[in-house]
Design a protein around this motif. Structure first.
Motif, PDB file in Angstrom:
ATOM      1  N   TRP A   1      45.640  31.161  46.515  1.00  0.00           N
ATOM      2  CA  TRP A   1      46.238  31.435  45.560  1.00  0.00           C
ATOM      3  C   TRP A   1      45.651  32.742  45.128  1.00  0.00           C
ATOM      4  CZ3 TRP A   1      44.372  30.995  39.991  1.00  0.00           C
ATOM      5  CH2 TRP A   1      45.156  31.659  39.221  1.00  0.00           C
ATOM      6  N   VAL A   2      44.115  32.667  44.991  1.00  0.00           N
ATOM      7  CA  VAL A   2      43.493  33.946  44.616  1.00  0.00           C
ATOM      8  C   VAL A   2      43.816  35.130  45.713  1.00  0.00           C
ATOM      9  CG1 VAL A   2      41.259  34.775  44.138  1.00  0.00           C
ATOM     10  CG2 VAL A   2      41.651  32.498  43.254  1.00  0.00           C
ATOM     11  N   ALA A   3      43.739  34.671  46.848  1.00  0.00           N
ATOM     12  CA  ALA A   3      44.075  35.819  47.939  1.00  0.00           C
ATOM     13  C   ALA A   3      45.354  36.401  47.876  1.00  0.00           C
ATOM     14  CB  ALA A   3      43.978  35.290  49.452  1.00  0.00           C
ATOM     15  N   VAL A   4      46.385  35.563  47.189  1.00  0.00           N
ATOM     16  CA  VAL A   4      47.809  35.995  47.348  1.00  0.00           C
ATOM     17  C   VAL A   4      47.722  36.919  46.127  1.00  0.00           C
ATOM     18  CG1 VAL A   4      50.379  35.485  46.785  1.00  0.00           C
ATOM     19  CG2 VAL A   4      48.993  34.229  48.635  1.00  0.00           C
ATOM     20  N   GLU A   5      47.211  36.685  44.818  1.00  0.00           N
ATOM     21  CA  GLU A   5      47.297  37.396  43.548  1.00  0.00           C
ATOM     22  C   GLU A   5      46.516  38.730  43.827  1.00  0.00           C
ATOM     23  OE1 GLU A   5      49.184  36.949  41.453  1.00  0.00           O
ATOM     24  OE2 GLU A   5      49.304  34.835  40.820  1.00  0.00           O
ATOM     25  N   THR A   6      45.297  38.698  44.719  1.00  0.00           N
ATOM     26  CA  THR A   6      44.585  39.801  44.838  1.00  0.00           C
ATOM     27  C   THR A   6      45.456  40.726  45.816  1.00  0.00           C
ATOM     28  OG1 THR A   6      42.583  38.538  44.790  1.00  0.00           O
ATOM     29  CG2 THR A   6      42.724  40.645  45.930  1.00  0.00           C
ATOM     30  N   ALA A   7      46.001  40.324  46.668  1.00  0.00           N
ATOM     31  CA  ALA A   7      46.961  41.022  47.639  1.00  0.00           C
ATOM     32  C   ALA A   7      48.309  41.511  46.809  1.00  0.00           C
ATOM     33  CB  ALA A   7      47.649  39.976  48.750  1.00  0.00           C
ATOM     34  N   ARG A   8      48.701  40.907  45.970  1.00  0.00           N
ATOM     35  CA  ARG A   8      49.749  41.190  45.030  1.00  0.00           C
ATOM     36  C   ARG A   8      49.362  42.393  44.405  1.00  0.00           C
ATOM     37  NH1 ARG A   8      54.783  38.891  44.935  1.00  0.00           N
ATOM     38  NH2 ARG A   8      54.890  39.432  42.757  1.00  0.00           N
ATOM     39  N   GLN A   9      48.125  42.311  43.869  1.00  0.00           N
ATOM     40  CA  GLN A   9      47.476  43.496  42.897  1.00  0.00           C
ATOM     41  C   GLN A   9      47.317  44.845  43.531  1.00  0.00           C
ATOM     42  OE1 GLN A   9      43.873  42.606  41.093  1.00  0.00           O
ATOM     43  NE2 GLN A   9      43.899  44.216  39.450  1.00  0.00           N
ATOM     44  N   LEU A  10      46.858  44.309  44.820  1.00  0.00           N
ATOM     45  CA  LEU A  10      46.304  45.568  45.755  1.00  0.00           C
ATOM     46  C   LEU A  10      47.825  46.429  46.116  1.00  0.00           C
ATOM     47  CD1 LEU A  10      43.564  44.384  48.101  1.00  0.00           C
ATOM     48  CD2 LEU A  10      43.537  46.040  46.073  1.00  0.00           C
ATOM     49  N   ALA A  11      48.774  45.600  46.303  1.00  0.00           N
ATOM     50  CA  ALA A  11      50.107  46.052  46.742  1.00  0.00           C
ATOM     51  C   ALA A  11      51.080  46.671  45.456  1.00  0.00           C
ATOM     52  CB  ALA A  11      51.087  45.124  47.363  1.00  0.00           C
ATOM     53  N   GLY A  12      50.404  46.510  44.191  1.00  0.00           N
ATOM     54  CA  GLY A  12      51.109  46.972  43.266  1.00  0.00           C
ATOM     55  C   GLY A  12      51.986  46.260  42.471  1.00  0.00           C
ATOM     56  N   LEU A  13      52.230  45.002  42.932  1.00  0.00           N
ATOM     57  CA  LEU A  13      53.233  44.115  42.469  1.00  0.00           C
ATOM     58  C   LEU A  13      52.662  43.293  41.149  1.00  0.00           C
ATOM     59  CD1 LEU A  13      54.243  42.630  45.865  1.00  0.00           C
ATOM     60  CD2 LEU A  13      55.658  44.332  44.547  1.00  0.00           C
TER      61      LEU A  13
END
Length: 193
Positions: free
Chosen positions: A35-47
């Motif tokens: 979950w933390v990895a997905v949220e981090t990836a979403r933040q880096l993708a600008g989502l």
């Protein structure tokens, strides 16, 4: 029993593994990390985050000590502490299966507590002259509990019952020896059973 291989076999058969508890903890930890990895990836993708961005999670954790209401924070902290204590007990306390080791120099012998209880109950019933259903025996890890429900008017010699139970346990060579507790049911307990 001096053979290390036999000792290992007996230990494996009399102690329960912690596989289920470890699996649950690992699955929860992996789910949290994913979950933390997905949220981090979403933040880096600008989502936008699904629940909270990593920065929001850190800010929330940093503000937690000053959060209101204090009672909720204290209750949550106590809950986390209890969960941690439970996990420590699960990690370090020996889990036991309902089995006993029988002494043998050449073999690994393990018997189920139910089988041992049945043998003790049968011996007590025979030696005390009771009906088989008048004797209830429970075998634990350290003790044998005997409940005798005699027929009305028939006396029960508690010492003879205790000695019969001990004799059966000695005949079976239960290792380590178990203590024996005997209780005679009163009339109210007999009628409720």
């Amino acid at each position: 029993m001096s053979d290390p291989a036999l000792r290992r076999i007996v230990r494996r058969e009399t102690h329960s593994p912690r596989t289920a508890a470890v699996t649950i903890v690992v699955l929860v930890a992996v789910a949290a990390l994913v979950w933390v990895a997905v949220e981090t990836a979403r933040q880096l993708a600008g989502l936008s985050p699904w629940l909270a961005s990593p920065a929001e999670m850190l800010a929330w954790a940093g503000a937690l000590p000053a959060a209101e209401p204090r009672g909720a924070v204290i209750a949550g902290s106590a809950g986390v502490a209890v969960l941690g204590l439970v996990l420590l007990v699960i990690a370090f306390a020996p889990g036991r299966r309902a089995r006993q080791e029988l002494a043998s120099d050449t073999h690994a012998v393990v018997v189920d507590n139910g089988v041992l209880a049945s043998a003790v109950a049968r011996r007590i019933a025979e030696e005390a002259g009771l009906r088989p259903d008048s004797v209830v025996v429970g075998v634990g890890h350290r003790a044998v509990d005997v409940m005798v429900r005699p027929e009305t008017g028939l006396p029960v010699d508690v010492d003879a019952v205790r000695e019969a139970a001990r004799a059966e346990l000695e005949r079976a060579s239960v290792t380590p020896p178990l203590t024996t507790r005997v209780r005679v049911a009163r009339a109210r307990e007999r009628s409720a059973a």
